[in-house]
Enzyme design. Structure first.
Site, PDB file in Angstrom:
ATOM      1  N   ASN A 166      73.438  -0.569 -34.514  1.00  0.00           N
ATOM      2  CA  ASN A 166      73.432  -1.021 -33.016  1.00  0.00           C
ATOM      3  C   ASN A 166      71.780  -2.392 -33.240  1.00  0.00           C
ATOM      4  O   ASN A 166      71.187  -1.256 -34.431  1.00  0.00           O
ATOM      5  CB  ASN A 166      72.185  -0.207 -32.052  1.00  0.00           C
ATOM      6  CG  ASN A 166      71.723   1.000 -32.057  1.00  0.00           C
ATOM      7  OD1 ASN A 166      71.722   1.640 -33.283  1.00  0.00           O
ATOM      8  ND2 ASN A 166      71.082   1.347 -31.151  1.00  0.00           N
ATOM      9  N   ASN A 170      67.040  -5.839 -29.434  1.00  0.00           N
ATOM     10  CA  ASN A 170      65.724  -7.117 -29.601  1.00  0.00           C
ATOM     11  C   ASN A 170      64.664  -6.484 -28.406  1.00  0.00           C
ATOM     12  O   ASN A 170      64.772  -5.860 -27.109  1.00  0.00           O
ATOM     13  CB  ASN A 170      66.441  -8.031 -29.093  1.00  0.00           C
ATOM     14  CG  ASN A 170      65.873  -9.253 -29.218  1.00  0.00           C
ATOM     15  OD1 ASN A 170      65.252  -9.724 -28.337  1.00  0.00           O
ATOM     16  ND2 ASN A 170      65.622  -9.806 -30.447  1.00  0.00           N
ATOM     17  N   GLU A 208      79.203  -0.793 -32.508  1.00  0.00           N
ATOM     18  CA  GLU A 208      80.488  -0.857 -32.207  1.00  0.00           C
ATOM     19  C   GLU A 208      80.419  -2.261 -32.305  1.00  0.00           C
ATOM     20  O   GLU A 208      82.268  -2.745 -33.435  1.00  0.00           O
ATOM     21  CB  GLU A 208      81.506   0.069 -30.835  1.00  0.00           C
ATOM     22  CG  GLU A 208      81.773   1.438 -31.217  1.00  0.00           C
ATOM     23  CD  GLU A 208      79.854   1.539 -30.378  1.00  0.00           C
ATOM     24  OE1 GLU A 208      79.123   1.485 -29.983  1.00  0.00           O
ATOM     25  OE2 GLU A 208      80.036   2.665 -29.132  1.00  0.00           O
TER      26      GLU A 208
HETATM   27  N1  THU Z   1      74.245   1.750 -27.638  1.00  0.00           N
HETATM   28  C1  THU Z   1      75.612   1.822 -29.198  1.00  0.00           C
HETATM   29  O1  THU Z   1      75.574   1.271 -30.122  1.00  0.00           O
HETATM   30  N2  THU Z   1      76.420   2.431 -29.026  1.00  0.00           N
HETATM   31  C2  THU Z   1      77.158   2.838 -27.649  1.00  0.00           C
HETATM   32  O2  THU Z   1      77.742   2.994 -27.193  1.00  0.00           O
HETATM   33  C3  THU Z   1      75.770   3.029 -26.649  1.00  0.00           C
HETATM   34  C4  THU Z   1      74.342   2.982 -26.694  1.00  0.00           C
HETATM   35  C5  THU Z   1      73.007   1.491 -28.289  1.00  0.00           C
HETATM   36  C6  THU Z   1      72.495   0.438 -27.491  1.00  0.00           C
HETATM   37  C7  THU Z   1      70.794   0.891 -27.418  1.00  0.00           C
HETATM   38  O3  THU Z   1      70.409  -0.150 -29.119  1.00  0.00           O
HETATM   39  C8  THU Z   1      70.420   2.466 -27.557  1.00  0.00           C
HETATM   40  O4  THU Z   1      72.327   3.206 -27.953  1.00  0.00           O
HETATM   41  C9  THU Z   1      70.508   2.962 -26.719  1.00  0.00           C
HETATM   42  O5  THU Z   1      71.099   2.132 -25.513  1.00  0.00           O
END
Ligand code: THU
Length: 141
Positions: free
Chosen positions: A45, A48, A58
């Protein structure tokens, strides 16, 4: 899904998670997407200051793979947890958010395995169809 493949993908996702950029939520996510040709695309992830501009792990992995010419996939592993949680033993499974489920459904069939893990040995295998039944699709004109 062989346990060696699941373990390898979880290991790659845990390794990738170290590169997560999540200064706002403090929730670090790593993903490892196995393409049909055997290549593994990892993602994290990337948040920003303008929150909606952030992207999930993902979709980072999926975008990397598609932009490298891959459109057929065998499985994905996802790991996530707060920054202070140790990499090899996370508290909870991180199941993909709704947008990531829909993004995967663009390229993957309902039997596509989605592995969520707390560690290399503690994991569950879902299918994309279980996570996103009746996904939206459009046939190309
Ligand atoms: N996040 C992901 O990377 N994948 C997911 O399927 C759920 C949420 C990230 C988004 C954000 O940067 C952090 O987790 C908290 O929501």
């Amino acid at each position: 899904m062989k346990s060696e493949i699941a373990g390898m993908l979880i290991q790659r996702a845990l390794e990738a998670r170290k590169n997560s950029y999540a200064p706002y939520s403090g929730y670090l996510v790593g993903a490892a997407l196995l393409a049909e040709d055997g290549t593994v695309y990892t993602g994290v992830n990337v948040e920003n200051a303008s929150y909606p501009a952030g992207i999930c792990a993902e979709r980072t992995a999926l975008s990397k793979a598609v932009s490298e010419g891959r459109r057929h996939f065998k499985a994905i592993a996802v790991v996530g947890g707060r920054r202070e949680e140790s990499a090899g033993c996370l508290k909870e499974d991180c199941t993909p958010c709704g947008i990531c489920r829909q993004s995967l459904a663009e390229f993957c069939t309902p039997d596509f395995p989605v592995i969520t893990a707390k560690s290399i040995t503690d994991y569950r295998i879902h299918t994309l169809g279980e996570l996103l039944p009746f996904s939206f699709s459009l046939s190309c004109p």
